[in-house]
Design an enzyme around this catalytic site. Structure first.
Site, mmCIF file in Angstrom:
data_model
loop_
_atom_site.group_PDB
_atom_site.id
_atom_site.type_symbol
_atom_site.label_atom_id
_atom_site.label_comp_id
_atom_site.label_asym_id
_atom_site.label_seq_id
_atom_site.Cartn_x
_atom_site.Cartn_y
_atom_site.Cartn_z
ATOM 1 N N ASP A 98 -3.178 -18.542 0.319
ATOM 2 C CA ASP A 98 -4.177 -19.233 -0.513
ATOM 3 C C ASP A 98 -4.905 -20.291 0.304
ATOM 4 O OD1 ASP A 98 -1.712 -20.513 -0.420
ATOM 5 O OD2 ASP A 98 -1.751 -21.210 -2.498
ATOM 6 N N ASP A 119 -12.479 -8.981 4.057
ATOM 7 C CA ASP A 119 -13.740 -8.999 3.295
ATOM 8 C C ASP A 119 -14.275 -10.428 3.203
ATOM 9 O OD1 ASP A 119 -13.581 -6.220 2.720
ATOM 10 O OD2 ASP A 119 -14.400 -6.546 0.714
ATOM 11 N N ASP A 136 -6.448 -7.027 4.008
ATOM 12 C CA ASP A 136 -7.540 -6.354 3.302
ATOM 13 C C ASP A 136 -8.444 -7.386 2.645
ATOM 14 O OD1 ASP A 136 -9.031 -4.239 2.052
ATOM 15 O OD2 ASP A 136 -7.975 -4.721 0.199
ATOM 16 N N LYS A 161 2.956 -15.644 2.349
ATOM 17 C CA LYS A 161 3.178 -16.431 1.127
ATOM 18 C C LYS A 161 4.672 -16.722 1.024
ATOM 19 C CE LYS A 161 1.726 -18.234 -2.805
ATOM 20 N NZ LYS A 161 0.860 -19.421 -2.856
ATOM 21 N N TYR A 190 0.822 -1.216 0.000
ATOM 22 C CA TYR A 190 0.000 0.000 0.000
ATOM 23 C C TYR A 190 0.857 1.268 0.000
ATOM 24 C CZ TYR A 190 -4.647 -2.029 0.804
ATOM 25 O OH TYR A 190 -5.842 -2.676 0.673
#
Ligand code: IPM
Ligand code: MG
Length: 359
Positions: A224, A252, A248, A192, A143
């Site tokens: 994942d 959701d 982020d 990851k 970001y």
């Protein structure tokens, strides 16, 4: 006790849901005899209208003078995304606030209240009892990394960079372990590391920090795999620690457990404990001003403010209980109306929460 709260009502549905949260806080003030002093300041689209910028210095000053910030969502309709009122608002206003106050620790609780188990598209036996806290790093990573556009072999290339220093990882990792201590004492790092060097550094730092918290267990999942496990076996999670980007996305996804984005509040804290409290959903301009928005995410954010900024645990718990009471009565705003109950407006939901708080 006197508490000063800077209120940024925000855009779209922001004003109507923020007003409900303010009323709920006022009800808390009446019941427990606290003096909440609200200062309205402006950021986002409403600041652009007044000042021609998204995050003016007067707003930062008002926030600085407060004990905590209550923030509605910012942003405009997608059809007007290039209008200067809205263009770049995420970076200037939202990331701007996070950066200005160094709010690196973002807490996103995902709690499935028994009253709303049926709201989730997932089977009740999967979501029932899920109670996780996503601890998302909020002021670094991709970001805020080096970004831009360049020409490579005659064609345009866009790029964004993920980078983290040990110090940035360590401070959020300590935060996650400290919070785990007052929960179910387990931290899952999600990254990851089979691909990304930055993720390997997260694992290294985790391995170094964890022994300082011998009472807290920890494990690791690739992102994942984690995204799958959130919806297949969510109860395994207590504290989930992530970088900015993965948090982020996963927050959701995790909101599906609770039935709607409109149910989830958040806190963003700095090292000194100063905090900004906001729903995790956006400004939903398509339903703005119609009384259709769900105020619960905003109200639960205010409850987090009571707990984390003001150390008012009983009051925070009472607000959460009041939300559950309104839901138990079958009251539903449009976003959670699917599973039956009575369709009510934003304001009616707010009044029901206030009434439950009054006892
Ligand atoms: C969130 C939002 C923001 C983010 C956007 C609006 C910049 O999606 O708070 O999750 O990506 O952090
Ligand atoms: Mg998001």
């Amino acid at each position: 006790m006197k508490f000063k709260i800077a209120v940024l009502r925000g855009d779209g549905i922001g004003p109507e849901i923020t007003d409900i949260a303010v009323r709920v806080l006022q009800a808390v003030g009446r019941r427990w005899d606290h003096d909440f002093a609200f200062t309205e300041a402006h950021a986002g689209g409403e600041a652009w209208d007044r000042y021609g910028e998204h995050l003016p210095a007067v707003t930062l000053d008002a926030c600085r003078a407060a004990d905590a910030i209550l923030k509605g969502p910012f942003g405009g309709p997608t059809s007007e995304i290039n209008h200067p009122k809205w263009a770049g608002i995420e970076t200037t206003a939202i990331l701007g606030l996070r950066r200005a106050f160094d709010l690196f620790m973002n807490l996103r609780p995902v709690v499935v209240y028994p009253e709303v188990v049926a709201l989730s598209p997932l089977r009740p036996e999967i979501v029932e009892g899920a109670d996780m806290l996503i601890v998302r790093e909020l002021t670094s990573g991709i970001y805020f990394g080096e970004r831009g556009e360049r020409t490579v072999d005659g064609e345009r290339q866009g790029f964004d960079t993920e980078s983290y220093t040990e110090g940035e990882i360590a401070r959020i990792t300590h935060g996650a372990f400290r919070i785990a201590r007052v929960r179910r004492k387990h931290v899952t790092l999600v990254a990851k590391s089979n691909i990304l060097d930055s993720s390997r550094l997260w694992r290294d730092v985790m391995a170094r920090v964890a022994p300082e918290y011998p009472d807290v267990t920890h494990d690791y999942l690739h992102v994942d795999n984690a995204s799958m496990q959130i919806i297949t076996n969510p109860r395994q999670f207590d504290v989930m620690l992530t970088n900015n980007m993965f948090g982020d996305i996963l927050s959701d996804e995790a909101s599906v457990l609770a039935g709607s984005l409109g149910m989830l509040g958040s806190a963003s804290l700095n090292a000194g404990g100063f905090g900004m409290y906001e729903p995790i959903h956006g400004s939903a301009p398509d339903i703005a001003g119609q009384g259709k928005a769900n105020p619960i995410a905003m109200v639960l954010s205010a409850a987090m403010m009571l707990r984390l900024s003001f150390q008012l645990e009983d009051e925070a718990a009472a607000v959460e209980t009041a939300v559950r009471a309104a839901l138990a009565r079958g009251l539903r705003t449009a976003d959670i109306a699917g599973a039956g109950g009575t369709l009510v407006t934003t304001q009616a939901m707010g009044e029901a929460i206030e009434a439950a708080l009054a006892g």
